[in-house]
Design a protein around this motif. Structure first.
Motif, PDB file in Angstrom:
ATOM      1  N   HIS A 208      57.692   0.186  62.247  1.00 21.56           N
ATOM      2  CA  HIS A 208      57.961   1.396  61.320  1.00 21.56           C
ATOM      3  C   HIS A 208      56.376   2.125  61.455  1.00 21.56           C
ATOM      4  O   HIS A 208      56.181   2.831  61.145  1.00 21.56           O
ATOM      5  CB  HIS A 208      58.178   0.723  59.713  1.00 21.56           C
ATOM      6  N   SER A 209      55.448   1.148  62.268  1.00 19.36           N
ATOM      7  CA  SER A 209      53.873   1.578  61.571  1.00 19.36           C
ATOM      8  C   SER A 209      53.981   2.823  63.610  1.00 19.36           C
ATOM      9  O   SER A 209      52.885   3.155  63.518  1.00 19.36           O
ATOM     10  CB  SER A 209      52.833   0.722  61.705  1.00 19.36           C
ATOM     11  N   ASN A 210      54.621   2.439  63.918  1.00 20.95           N
ATOM     12  CA  ASN A 210      54.641   3.015  65.642  1.00 20.95           C
ATOM     13  C   ASN A 210      54.891   4.483  65.353  1.00 20.95           C
ATOM     14  O   ASN A 210      56.350   4.113  65.587  1.00 20.95           O
ATOM     15  CB  ASN A 210      55.191   1.481  66.789  1.00 20.95           C
ATOM     16  N   PRO A 211      54.582   4.887  65.856  1.00 27.41           N
ATOM     17  CA  PRO A 211      54.822   6.364  65.701  1.00 27.41           C
ATOM     18  C   PRO A 211      56.299   6.881  66.795  1.00 27.41           C
ATOM     19  O   PRO A 211      57.290   7.542  66.988  1.00 27.41           O
ATOM     20  CB  PRO A 211      54.377   7.400  65.752  1.00 27.41           C
ATOM     21  N   ASP A 212      56.214   5.857  67.784  1.00 29.72           N
ATOM     22  CA  ASP A 212      57.108   6.588  69.105  1.00 29.72           C
ATOM     23  C   ASP A 212      57.948   5.696  68.572  1.00 29.72           C
ATOM     24  O   ASP A 212      58.837   6.217  69.738  1.00 29.72           O
ATOM     25  CB  ASP A 212      56.597   5.363  70.281  1.00 29.72           C
TER      26      ASP A 212
END
Length: 178
Positions: free
Chosen positions: A153-157
């Motif tokens: 969830h912390s990776n916008p990709d």
């Protein structure tokens, strides 16, 4: 149109469901109807909405009716369902909202004579169709499931696919409600 077309069957199922729970709050019945419709026409991605509706037996016509008319829907005496999109210069996102809104009318308001409604009743019917479109285009349970399946969830990709599937609707819904 055969009387057993998918949209005719869906309309009957929706009417049965709406009648079976008269004490249930209207917003819950609208959500259930939207979820039923999305599953029934097997809509996986909002970009396929027009195709899915046409395959269900709804005739969709695009005709420039001027800036005042977004869209309308009707069922003919022989049971054919039509959605007429009234402003052909709109974006695909707005077109999908219009399609979902009119599908809401076809499923929720089949027996309503729109010409006999008061201004307040008409406003209420339109709000119900808007709620249907929101629930139909952005089903809460499906969105939460997609979100839960993100690897990080912390990776916008990892949000790119969700954006393709939902973001345009989220953006439009924000503009529409503000």
């Amino acid at each position: 149109m055969a009387p057993d077309s998918a949209i005719t069957v869906l309309r009957q199922k929706a009417m049965e469901m709406l009648r079976s729970n008269p004490d249930q709050p209207v917003d819950q019945r609208i959500t259930q109807t939207a979820n039923l419709a999305r599953k029934f026409i097997r809509l996986q991605h909002n970009k396929d909405l027009m195709y899915a509706l046409e395959m269900s037996g709804i005739y969709i016509v695009e005709k420039n009716l001027g800036p005042e008319i977004d869209a309308y829907s009707t069922i003919t005496d022989d049971g054919r369902s039509f959605i007429i999109l009234g402003n052909i210069k709109k974006s695909a996102v707005r077109r999908n909202f219009d399609l979902a809104h009119e599908l809401g009318h076809l499923l929720l308001h089949t027996t309503v004579d729109m010409d006999t409604l008061t201004r307040q009743e008409h406003k209420q019917i339109e709000q119900q169709a808007n709620e249907f479109a929101s629930d139909f285009l952005l089903p809460e349970a499906e969105f939460k499931r997609d979100f839960a399946e993100l690897p990080r969830h912390s990776n916008p990709d990892y949000y790119i696919e969700m954006k393709r599937k939902y973001f345009r609707w989220l953006l439009w819904n924000t503009v529409l409600t503000n």
